[in-house]
Write a protein that holds these residues in place. Structure first.
Motif, PDB file in Angstrom:
ATOM      1  N   SER A 297      22.989  23.228  44.269  1.00  0.00           N
ATOM      2  CA  SER A 297      23.493  21.871  44.404  1.00  0.00           C
ATOM      3  C   SER A 297      22.809  20.937  43.421  1.00  0.00           C
ATOM      4  N   THR A 298      21.490  21.120  43.249  1.00  0.00           N
ATOM      5  CA  THR A 298      20.761  20.298  42.284  1.00  0.00           C
ATOM      6  C   THR A 298      21.315  20.506  40.885  1.00  0.00           C
ATOM      7  N   MET A 299      21.582  21.758  40.547  1.00  0.00           N
ATOM      8  CA  MET A 299      22.116  22.056  39.227  1.00  0.00           C
ATOM      9  C   MET A 299      23.517  21.470  39.066  1.00  0.00           C
ATOM     10  N   LEU A 300      24.336  21.581  40.117  1.00  0.00           N
ATOM     11  CA  LEU A 300      25.679  21.024  40.041  1.00  0.00           C
ATOM     12  C   LEU A 300      25.628  19.526  39.800  1.00  0.00           C
ATOM     13  N   GLY A 301      24.653  18.870  40.430  1.00  0.00           N
ATOM     14  CA  GLY A 301      24.496  17.447  40.196  1.00  0.00           C
ATOM     15  C   GLY A 301      24.124  17.151  38.765  1.00  0.00           C
ATOM     16  N   SER A 302      23.424  18.096  38.116  1.00  0.00           N
ATOM     17  CA  SER A 302      23.017  17.901  36.721  1.00  0.00           C
ATOM     18  C   SER A 302      24.177  18.132  35.763  1.00  0.00           C
ATOM     19  N   VAL A 303      25.098  19.031  36.111  1.00  0.00           N
ATOM     20  CA  VAL A 303      26.175  19.358  35.181  1.00  0.00           C
ATOM     21  C   VAL A 303      27.491  18.673  35.537  1.00  0.00           C
ATOM     22  N   THR A 304      27.502  17.888  36.610  1.00  0.00           N
ATOM     23  CA  THR A 304      28.723  17.194  36.990  1.00  0.00           C
ATOM     24  C   THR A 304      28.531  15.704  36.804  1.00  0.00           C
ATOM     25  N   PRO A 305      29.266  15.079  35.898  1.00  0.00           N
ATOM     26  CA  PRO A 305      29.138  13.639  35.723  1.00  0.00           C
ATOM     27  C   PRO A 305      29.628  12.920  36.972  1.00  0.00           C
ATOM     28  N   SER A 306      29.325  11.643  37.076  1.00  0.00           N
ATOM     29  CA  SER A 306      29.733  10.876  38.248  1.00  0.00           C
ATOM     30  C   SER A 306      31.242  10.970  38.421  1.00  0.00           C
ATOM     31  N   ALA A 307      31.646  11.601  39.507  1.00  0.00           N
ATOM     32  CA  ALA A 307      33.078  11.747  39.775  1.00  0.00           C
ATOM     33  C   ALA A 307      33.570  10.499  40.499  1.00  0.00           C
ATOM     34  N   ASN A 308      34.836  10.182  40.303  1.00  0.00           N
ATOM     35  CA  ASN A 308      35.445   9.057  40.999  1.00  0.00           C
ATOM     36  C   ASN A 308      35.909   9.552  42.361  1.00  0.00           C
ATOM     37  N   PRO A 309      35.244   9.139  43.438  1.00  0.00           N
ATOM     38  CA  PRO A 309      35.590   9.669  44.769  1.00  0.00           C
ATOM     39  C   PRO A 309      36.937   9.189  45.274  1.00  0.00           C
ATOM     40  N   ARG A 310      37.646   8.384  44.473  1.00  0.00           N
ATOM     41  CA  ARG A 310      38.940   7.872  44.891  1.00  0.00           C
ATOM     42  C   ARG A 310      40.098   8.494  44.121  1.00  0.00           C
ATOM     43  N   LYS A 311      39.775   9.476  43.254  1.00  0.00           N
ATOM     44  CA  LYS A 311      40.823  10.121  42.473  1.00  0.00           C
ATOM     45  C   LYS A 311      40.957  11.585  42.884  1.00  0.00           C
ATOM     46  N   GLU A 312      42.201  11.990  43.112  1.00  0.00           N
ATOM     47  CA  GLU A 312      42.450  13.345  43.606  1.00  0.00           C
ATOM     48  C   GLU A 312      41.988  14.412  42.620  1.00  0.00           C
ATOM     49  N   ASP A 313      42.165  14.197  41.316  1.00  0.00           N
ATOM     50  CA  ASP A 313      41.765  15.193  40.326  1.00  0.00           C
ATOM     51  C   ASP A 313      40.261  15.447  40.384  1.00  0.00           C
ATOM     52  N   ASP A 314      39.477  14.364  40.517  1.00  0.00           N
ATOM     53  CA  ASP A 314      38.033  14.525  40.597  1.00  0.00           C
ATOM     54  C   ASP A 314      37.631  15.191  41.909  1.00  0.00           C
ATOM     55  N   LEU A 315      38.342  14.869  42.967  1.00  0.00           N
ATOM     56  CA  LEU A 315      38.050  15.503  44.256  1.00  0.00           C
ATOM     57  C   LEU A 315      38.301  17.004  44.189  1.00  0.00           C
ATOM     58  N   ARG A 316      39.359  17.396  43.498  1.00  0.00           N
ATOM     59  CA  ARG A 316      39.652  18.827  43.359  1.00  0.00           C
ATOM     60  C   ARG A 316      38.547  19.533  42.576  1.00  0.00           C
ATOM     61  N   GLU A 317      38.069  18.871  41.523  1.00  0.00           N
ATOM     62  CA  GLU A 317      37.002  19.464  40.713  1.00  0.00           C
ATOM     63  C   GLU A 317      35.733  19.655  41.538  1.00  0.00           C
ATOM     64  N   ILE A 318      35.383  18.643  42.329  1.00  0.00           N
ATOM     65  CA  ILE A 318      34.189  18.744  43.172  1.00  0.00           C
ATOM     66  C   ILE A 318      34.371  19.833  44.227  1.00  0.00           C
ATOM     67  N   PHE A 319      35.575  19.903  44.804  1.00  0.00           N
ATOM     68  CA  PHE A 319      35.866  20.947  45.795  1.00  0.00           C
ATOM     69  C   PHE A 319      35.624  22.327  45.193  1.00  0.00           C
ATOM     70  N   LEU A 320      36.132  22.541  43.990  1.00  0.00           N
ATOM     71  CA  LEU A 320      35.999  23.855  43.346  1.00  0.00           C
ATOM     72  C   LEU A 320      34.557  24.141  42.959  1.00  0.00           C
ATOM     73  N   LEU A 321      33.813  23.119  42.566  1.00  0.00           N
ATOM     74  CA  LEU A 321      32.413  23.320  42.205  1.00  0.00           C
ATOM     75  C   LEU A 321      31.598  23.817  43.391  1.00  0.00           C
ATOM     76  N   PHE A 322      31.915  23.297  44.578  1.00  0.00           N
ATOM     77  CA  PHE A 322      31.144  23.691  45.755  1.00  0.00           C
ATOM     78  C   PHE A 322      31.738  24.901  46.474  1.00  0.00           C
ATOM     79  N   ASP A 323      32.907  25.343  46.047  1.00  0.00           N
ATOM     80  CA  ASP A 323      33.488  26.573  46.594  1.00  0.00           C
ATOM     81  C   ASP A 323      32.862  27.750  45.850  1.00  0.00           C
TER      82      ASP A 323
END
Length: 513
Positions: free
Chosen positions: A405-431
């Motif tokens: 999770s720490t590493m994901l935070g380092s390689v994932t720029p600030s995602a917009n929590p109100r946009k579906e595309d960014d939510l999908r990317e975050i979902f896949l990162l943690f899957d």
């Protein structure tokens, strides 16, 4: 200068075609971001590197109906020319930037020496081109993180070539685990031995046996275990290549043994060696709670000899990785092209390549210092994410999978929590187990990352539990992306969704616990 066989004829033909229809995609300078492949035209591919692996990928691309090799580069122009002339209409050049900036190239295949990967990924991402990169992404961890982050910021897909995931034999083992044929994994064993040692020139500067060889097995162990690695214990020695014994660190090893501890408490055991006189030795064995499955080496034929002197395969195992994994290279190419066509995530992401590299670095530290190494220690040594290694546990395999999770935070720029595309990317990162589901704990980690900049509330564990329960249709503690989206919408965190949010969600939450 770009050259092509029959260039004048092809140029005239292209001009005539341009009069009849608009180009499929605008030139790179006119594009702010990659476009979704929505038409039937093949994806234009540019290849950087006409060495052995470049030619393997060129052959795989030529067999893919949805891809069209456009141009190939190599510093030695004659190699690029020889490769291109095999495919009518394909251009060649000695300049990799001409590949990246070619107007007909939609995606770039990076098959150059490792030390050039990071720079070429950056250039391709800047040009808005999707990227397929041979491992490693870069030779150093900080460069790797920067490359993954930059590709994400530019909105391009980045796939790392860990081709064993696409090998039919390993895929069959993975499917057996996922389908429950052998139950849950108890122990995994992987063997990887090359037919003969590479020249000293190849080994020197390549990062050593864990980075340039065992990295495939480390990734495969994670792939099959479907759990995140937490620690490693490794040893290395020089047994068959005395000419490399004076090199520094893991580069002096031609033989190694690795034990990886995973978050689920299970272990994977790996042995690698740069020489096996009988051929390319690639085997896997998974002991499960209901049975065991193993793969054997592949041979040029299935013929067997039975006589008074010998009983067994008539042919030795394949003696070259390109022969052994020919189908895997084809399948990974088809998988990435399919992802581009459907605008889906890369099937083997930059994250996967980054985790594999951290595992390899940890194995190298362990072999040199003779102790268990937790993977968060690798991040701590590199100053990533403010990680600190606990002084408790000493040389034991303690710790957990939180470093991911720490590493994901380092390689994932600030995602917009109100946009579906960014939510999908975050979902896949943690899957991280690729089952298209997030556990309650993973949902909690994902929401922390989404809200770390104050864009939305930081939810407590109890609140996350209630939120998950409110959308979990089968009550198994895991949710799909659609359910994750519904969860986030109910919380009022999606653009234009405030009026859709359930006004009784807070009132119902205690009842859903």
């Amino acid at each position: 200068m770009i050259m092509t066989k029959g260039a004048v004829v092809l140029a005239l033909a292209s001009f005539a075609a341009a009069l009849q229809c608009a180009p499929r995609r605008a030139p790179p300078a006119a594009r702010a971001a990659p476009l979704t492949m929505v038409d039937d035209n093949p994806i234009g591919v540019g290849i950087i590197g006409a060495g052995r692996i470049g030619l393997v990928h060129l052959e795989a691309l030529s067999s893919c109906p949805d891809a069209r090799p456009v141009i190939i580069s190599n510093p030695t122009l004659s190699k690029a020319k020889a490769a291109a002339e095999t495919y009518p209409g394909m251009a060649w050049t000695s300049d990799d930037t001409e590949v990246i900036n070619h107007p007909d190239v939609d995606a770039v295949w990076i098959c150059s020496p490792s030390q050039f990967h990071a720079e070429q990924i950056t250039a391709a991402a800047n040009a808005g081109k999707d990227i397929f990169c041979e491992k490693p992404i870069a030779t150093e961890l900080d460069e790797t993180i920067q490359s993954v982050l930059f590709a994400r910021e530019k909105g391009v897909k980045l796939m790392v070539a860990l081709q064993r995931r696409f090998d039919p034999n390993f895929m069959r083992v993975k499917s057996a685990i996922m389908d429950g044929e052998i139950g849950s994994p108890v122990q995994i064993r992987l063997t990887s031995r090359d037919p003969s040692p590479p020249p000293k020139k190849y080994v020197e500067g390549g990062g050593g046996i864990f980075k340039d060889m065992a990295i495939h097995d480390l990734d495969m162990a994670r792939f099959l275990m479907a759990s995140e690695p937490v620690a490693v214990l490794a040893s290395g020695s020089c047994q068959v290549s005395p000419e490399i014994s004076a090199l520094e660190g893991p580069e002096a090893f031609d033989t190694a043994n690795v034990m990886v501890r995973f978050a689920n408490g299970k272990d994977a055991i790996i042995d690698v060696c740069r020489q096996a006189p009988y051929g390319y030795d690639q085997r896997a064995e998974v002991l499960g709670t209901k049975g065991m499955m193993m793969t054997d080496n592949m041979h040029p034929s299935t013929a067997r000899i039975l006589s008074d002197k010998f009983c067994g395969h008539a042919d030795m195992p394949y003696d070259f990785f390109m022969s052994r994994y020919k189908e895997a290279y084809k399948q990974e190419t088809l998988a990435f092209v399919r992802a581009l066509r459907r605008d889906e995530p890369a099937p083997c992401s930059g994250r996967d390549g980054l985790v594999a590299l951290i595992m390899a670095i940890g194995a190298g530290i362990s072999a040199e210092e003779g102790r268990w190494v937790r993977f968060e220690e690798v991040l701590q040594r590199e100053g990533i994410g403010g990680m600190r290694v606990s002084e408790e546990g000493g040389e034991t395999a303690g710790g957990g999978a939180g470093w991911i999770s720490t590493m994901l935070g380092s390689v994932t720029p600030s995602a917009n929590p109100r946009k579906e595309d960014d939510l999908r990317e975050i979902f896949l990162l943690f899957d991280t187990d690729d089952d298209d589901l997030l556990t309650e704990k993973e949902v909690g980690e994902a929401t922390k990352l989404l809200c770390k900049d104050g864009a939305c509330p930081i939810y407590t564990a109890e609140e996350v539990h209630s939120m998950v329960r409110g959308v979990d249709s089968d009550r198994d503690g895991r949710i799909t992306f659609d359910e994750f989206l519904a969860l986030w919408r109910r919380a009022g965190n999606i653009e234009g969704a405030a009026e859709e949010a359930n006004p009784f969600a807070k009132l119902l939450a205690p009842l859903l616990k």
